[in-house]
Design a protein around this motif. Structure first.
Motif, short mmCIF file in Angstrom:
data_model
loop_
_atom_site.label_atom_id
_atom_site.label_comp_id
_atom_site.label_asym_id
_atom_site.label_seq_id
_atom_site.Cartn_x
_atom_site.Cartn_y
_atom_site.Cartn_z
N ALA A 28 0.84 -1.20 0.00
CA ALA A 28 0.00 0.00 0.00
C ALA A 28 0.87 1.25 0.00
N LEU A 29 1.99 1.20 0.75
CA LEU A 29 2.90 2.35 0.78
C LEU A 29 3.49 2.62 -0.60
N SER A 30 3.84 1.56 -1.31
CA SER A 30 4.42 1.76 -2.64
C SER A 30 3.39 2.41 -3.55
N ALA A 31 2.12 2.02 -3.39
CA ALA A 31 1.07 2.66 -4.18
C ALA A 31 0.93 4.13 -3.77
N GLY A 32 1.04 4.39 -2.46
CA GLY A 32 0.94 5.76 -1.97
C GLY A 32 2.07 6.63 -2.50
N ILE A 33 3.29 6.09 -2.47
CA ILE A 33 4.46 6.84 -2.97
C ILE A 33 4.29 7.14 -4.46
N ALA A 34 3.90 6.11 -5.21
CA ALA A 34 3.67 6.32 -6.64
C ALA A 34 2.60 7.39 -6.85
N GLY A 35 1.59 7.38 -6.00
CA GLY A 35 0.52 8.36 -6.12
C GLY A 35 1.01 9.78 -5.90
N ILE A 36 1.87 9.95 -4.89
CA ILE A 36 2.40 11.29 -4.59
C ILE A 36 3.22 11.80 -5.78
N ILE A 37 4.10 10.92 -6.29
CA ILE A 37 4.96 11.32 -7.40
C ILE A 37 4.12 11.63 -8.64
N GLN A 38 3.14 10.79 -8.88
CA GLN A 38 2.32 10.99 -10.07
C GLN A 38 1.53 12.29 -9.98
N THR A 39 1.07 12.62 -8.76
CA THR A 39 0.34 13.88 -8.58
C THR A 39 1.24 15.06 -8.94
N GLY A 40 2.49 15.00 -8.47
CA GLY A 40 3.43 16.07 -8.76
C GLY A 40 3.71 16.17 -10.26
N TRP A 41 3.73 15.03 -10.91
CA TRP A 41 4.05 15.02 -12.33
C TRP A 41 2.86 15.52 -13.16
N LEU A 42 1.67 15.01 -12.83
CA LEU A 42 0.49 15.38 -13.60
C LEU A 42 0.01 16.78 -13.27
N GLY A 43 0.20 17.19 -12.02
CA GLY A 43 -0.29 18.50 -11.60
C GLY A 43 -1.78 18.52 -11.36
N ALA A 44 -2.40 17.37 -11.36
CA ALA A 44 -3.83 17.31 -11.10
C ALA A 44 -4.20 15.90 -10.65
N VAL A 45 -5.27 15.79 -9.87
CA VAL A 45 -5.73 14.47 -9.43
C VAL A 45 -7.21 14.33 -9.79
N THR A 46 -7.53 13.23 -10.46
CA THR A 46 -8.93 12.92 -10.69
C THR A 46 -9.23 11.62 -9.98
N THR A 47 -10.51 11.30 -9.85
CA THR A 47 -10.85 10.07 -9.11
C THR A 47 -10.75 8.83 -9.99
N ASN A 48 -10.35 8.99 -11.25
CA ASN A 48 -10.16 7.75 -12.02
C ASN A 48 -8.71 7.45 -12.34
#
Lengths: 542, 332
Positions: free
Chosen positions: B234-254
């Motif tokens: 779950a942590l690895s998914a969380g870390i990937a999520g944080i990095i991806q948010t920074g890269w995309l600059g936006a978060v959607t629910t899908n």
């Protein structure tokens, strides 16, 4: 003895012969020409000769007892008969056709059916579905649905013929072991089996269930169905077999006719050497009690309890029939199963054991019966298996130090004479004896106080057996208390300093070394008290 | 006995070459290299620094989660919830920062969420005996739904005072022009590889997957370790999520929908065995790389994107086919 089978025949009066052309008397049937011949069958596994030059023929309506110690080759022979394993050499002749090997399908077609020790039934289905699984009567037509009524009509007479007290719609899940066995036999009959092979069919049955099964065997015989009856319970073999074949180390070492079938003769042939030659006397008299069981109760026999004292420096053999509660007792002591009551003391201190880790932490170890399933991580190397129980000893700041691990493994390898090219070898490629030594090495690298061995040499060749007995004695001489669960009579009598015998969840007697005899162990194992006064006295005293 | 021993020794003396060539990961590496060479010649755009930058960065999100997944798979388990957990953790980060909290607080909240999810999965599986498939399937649904609740199913693209810092964290290239996500991936892969190879924990993870019963009887703390493995996943998914948010600059629910299957595919292509006991950190990276190279190349070669699934599916089956052939040969 002669009266027993005769009684069996009488009971079978209501049974109708299967086909008219086989309408002969049982005696004629037994002397009819064999329909199945195994000729010079041999089976070699890498490094092990499991069977060599075995000849066996089966005539219609014959009951053949097949006896032999564990590892004598009985199960290999049965696997060949069932088409599960191909023989390395020899021929199988069925009727007139010769086969170098059979497939499971060939065996079924030839009318060979098994009633396995571990019954192969679908718990989630009912009796009728189990009997006709894969061969259900259908309505035909487009949907070709299962005709449940026809199914039941076919199964009901089979069940009635076997004297079953349950119907075709009964779910198998609620049946007892004996009833499940009848379902298996019904399945064999529905396949028009000519030969039913029963592997230890009575090992988990009560006395009356056993008698019922022997009646069924007599019924089968009367209907010209042959039976191969594999059992360690020689009394039952005596009662039902027309002839007995004794296997030892993969060879047929004896063929006994009806008149020659006697308990002692079978034992002599099975063992083939002096029972007491294994014994290595202890270097010092036993010390104080190391493991003290007070009224320990297990889930297997909730109404019975075990009280037993195991002394440091002794090897206490725990004998009994399969299902007498020995393994369950060991599991409860080691914390695998929760125990229902009672107290366990280790060197005077009460042990609180909720899981195996607690026991291991205190120096109480279990060497399980099934090395491959429970003893080893087969994909791990020898060194990795040895260190697994005690990784902190080889680790600094949580990092495993390969050097320390290898060094210890090398020491153990030399000490236990583990025959392996390198301690980096995977344990899956080792022989049974060497695997067992790796399991032992795991615990010997720590500080054992009590070790429970569950069937320590099952499936291990004779040479390695001797080495394991020497190791056990060396451990005992170093003060370790050893509880050895064993179903191998030669081992129990040959290795133990004392023998405790279990029957249906309780200790039915304890024998000192000078009173050891196979007969006494067996008497206690089947729940009879000993007739000889001195033995009786000591049994009570233990 | 002596002959058997000699035979065994002989069998064990594999040459260096045979042991390498019987390794599934090795063949996947070869496949990746061959594909890259082919694409460099077949297309003009593959070997450009821009495309390589894209590929390496795209690999990272699947690869980072595949590292955690590999641990779970080695113990003989599975974690279907990672895609949704990525979404939930991204959303927690986004919502926290959007509310005006700093990046540090956002990351703590996000990783805290991951730990709670991992503990929930792990405790149900290890202590209550739930099948991993069922628990994590439930969490797959649950976590995404919670992300929707947290954000009221909106797109978050304002991250408060530390907005730029977050975007730099995920989208920057702080070292030698290598995309930041790639650096994180390499660091995490080295850490995972080290833990698996050298630590007690790693050894215990393999022991549980190799033979859970024997591990219990040997005193391995099976249940705590299983919980830890799901927390790490779950942590690895969380870390990937944080990095991806920074890269995309936006978060959607899908975001992360269906990602669990890519992650499992990467681990399996890289040599992890779903039956447990086998897997490596390097394999997870290589598996993720192969999937990304296939995806990228189809685009560059002008092949219809609908074929993507066929090629990735083929790669999964082919990679495991090598392993099966080897096993069959051994058993004969």
């Amino acid at each position: 003895m002669e009266g027993e089978p005769a009684r069996c025949y009488d009971r079978a009066g209501f049974i109708a012969p299967r086909t008219d052309d086989r309408h002969m008397s049982a005696l004629q049937a037994a002397s009819a020409a064999p329909f199945l011949d195994l000729i010079d069958i041999g089976k070699t596994y890498p490094g092990v000769v499991a069977l060599s030059a075995v000849n066996l023929s089966v005539a219609p309506g014959e009951v053949i007892g097949l006896v032999g110690e564990n590892g004598a080759g009985k199960s290999t022979l049965m696997k060949i008969l069932g088409g599960v394993t191909a023989p390395s050499e020899g021929t199988i002749r069925i009727d007139a056709a010769e086969h170098a090997a059979m497939s499971v399908k060939d065996a079924t077609k030839a009318g060979i059916a098994f009633v396995h020790q571990e019954l192969n039934l679908f718990d989630n289905l009912d009796v009728a579905a189990n009997v006709f699984i894969g061969r259900e009567p259908r309505f035909g037509g487009l949907l070709n649905l299962i005709d449940t009524r026809a199914l039941h009509e076919k199964v009901t007479p089979l069940l009635r013929r076997l004297g079953a007290d349950f119907g075709p719609a009964t779910p198998v899940a609620i049946l007892s072991l004996a009833q499940r066995q009848l379902v298996e036999i019904a399945k064999a009959l529905s396949l028009d089996a000519r030969l039913v092979i029963m592997d230890e069919p009575t090992s988990s049955l009560t006395a009356s269930e056993t008698a019922r099964l022997l009646d069924v065997i007599a019924d089968l015989k009367k209907n010209h169905v042959s039976v191969i009856f594999i059992s360690h319970r020689l009394q039952e073999v005596e009662r039902c077999a027309d002839r007995v074949i004794v296997l030892r180390d993969g060879k047929v070492v004896g063929r006994l006719d009806r008149a020659q079938i006697q308990h002692d003769a079978m034992i002599r042939l099975m063992i083939g050497r002096d029972l007491k030659s294994l014994y290595i006397p202890p270097a010092a008299p036993p010390r104080e009690v190391a493991l003290d069981l007070a009224e320990v109760r297990t889930a297997a026999f909730p109404s019975q309890s075990v009280t037993l004292g195991l002394r440091g420096g002794e090897i206490l053999g725990l004998a009994g029939l399969v299902g007498s509660g020995r393994t369950e007792l060991a599991r409860a002591i080691f914390g695998i199963d929760r125990r229902l009551g009672g107290q366990i003391k280790l060197l005077g201190q009460v042990l609180e054991i909720a899981e195996p880790r607690n026991a291991i932490h205190r120096g109480l170890y279990l060497i399980p019966e099934d090395r491959k399933q429970s003893g080893l991580v087969l994909d791990f190397s020898v060194a990795e298996n040895i260190s697994l129980a005690n990784l902190p000893a080889y680790a600094r700041a949580s990092l495993v130090q390969d050097n320390a691990e290898t060094r210890n493994a090398e020491q153990q390898k030399a000490k236990l004479k583990i025959k392996v090219p390198s301690v980096a070898t995977r344990t899956s490629s080792l022989s049974g004896g060497n695997q067992q030594k790796v399991v032992l090495a795991k615990w010997l690298s720590m500080s054992p106080k009590v070790i429970i061995f569950d069937e320590p040499t099952r499936g291990i060749d004779v040479g390695a057996k001797g080495e394991i007995y020497e190791l056990m004695r060396a451990l005992a001489d170093a003060g370790v208390a050893i509880l050895m669960i064993s179903s191998d009579m030669e081992e129990v009598i040959g290795v133990s300093d004392r023998i405790a015998v279990m029957h249906e969840g309780r200790i039915s007697g304890i024998l000192e070394r000078n009173e050891f005899s196979e007969d006494r162990v067996l008497q206690l194992a089947i729940g009879k008290s000993l007739r000889e006064p001195p033995a009786m006295k000591l049994a009570m005293g233990g | 006995m002596t002959t058997t021993l000699d035979q065994t020794i002989e069998q064990k003396q594999h040459t260096w070459l045979t042991s390498i060539t019987s390794n599934q990961t090795f063949w996947v590496v070869i496949a990746v290299i061959l594909a890259c060479i082919f694409l460099s010649f077949a297309t003009e755009s593959f070997a450009t620094s821009k495309n390589l930058y894209n590929i390496t960065r795209n690999v990272t999100f699947v690869a980072i989660i595949a590292l955690g997944m590999t641990l779970v798979i080695i113990t003989g388990g599975i974690d279907l919830s990672v895609g949704s957990v990525l979404c939930l953790c991204s959303m927690v980060l986004a919502v926290t920062m959007n509310a005006g909290y700093s990046l540090e607080i956002g990351i703590l909240a996000s990783l805290g969420t991951a730990i709670i999810v991992g503990l929930f999965n792990g405790i149900l599986i290890a202590y209550l005996g739930f099948p991993p498939f069922v628990v994590t399937l439930g969490m797959l649904s649950l976590a995404r739904s919670l992300a929707m609740v947290a954000s009221n199913n909106t797109v978050v693209f304002q991250f408060g005072p530390d907005h730029d810092l977050l975007l730099a964290l995920g989208g920057g290239a702080w070292l030698f022009g290598i995309a930041n996500p790639v650096l994180y991936m390499i660091a995490l892969a080295l850490l995972t590889g080290f833990v698996l190879r050298w630590t007690r924990f790693g050894r215990h993870v393999f022991a549980i997957g190799g033979n859970e019963h024997a591990a219990t009887l040997t005193g391995v703390p099976v249940r705590p370790i299983k919980v830890a493995v799901y927390v790490i996943s779950a942590l690895s998914a969380g870390i990937a999520g944080i990095i991806q948010t920074g890269w995309l600059g936006a978060v959607t629910t899908n975001i992360g929908a269906g990602m669990e299957l890519q992650v499992i595919a990467a681990a399996v292509i890289g040599g992890a065995n779903l039956a447990g006991g086998v897997g490596t950190a390097f394999g997870a990276l290589v598996g993720a790389a192969l999937i990304e190279v296939i995806r990228n190349s189809l685009g560059l070669l002008g092949i219809n994107a609908f074929w993507q699934g066929t090629f990735i599916g083929g790669a999964i089956i082919l990679a495991v086919l090598f392993d099966r052939i080897r096993n069959l040969r051994q058993s004969q």
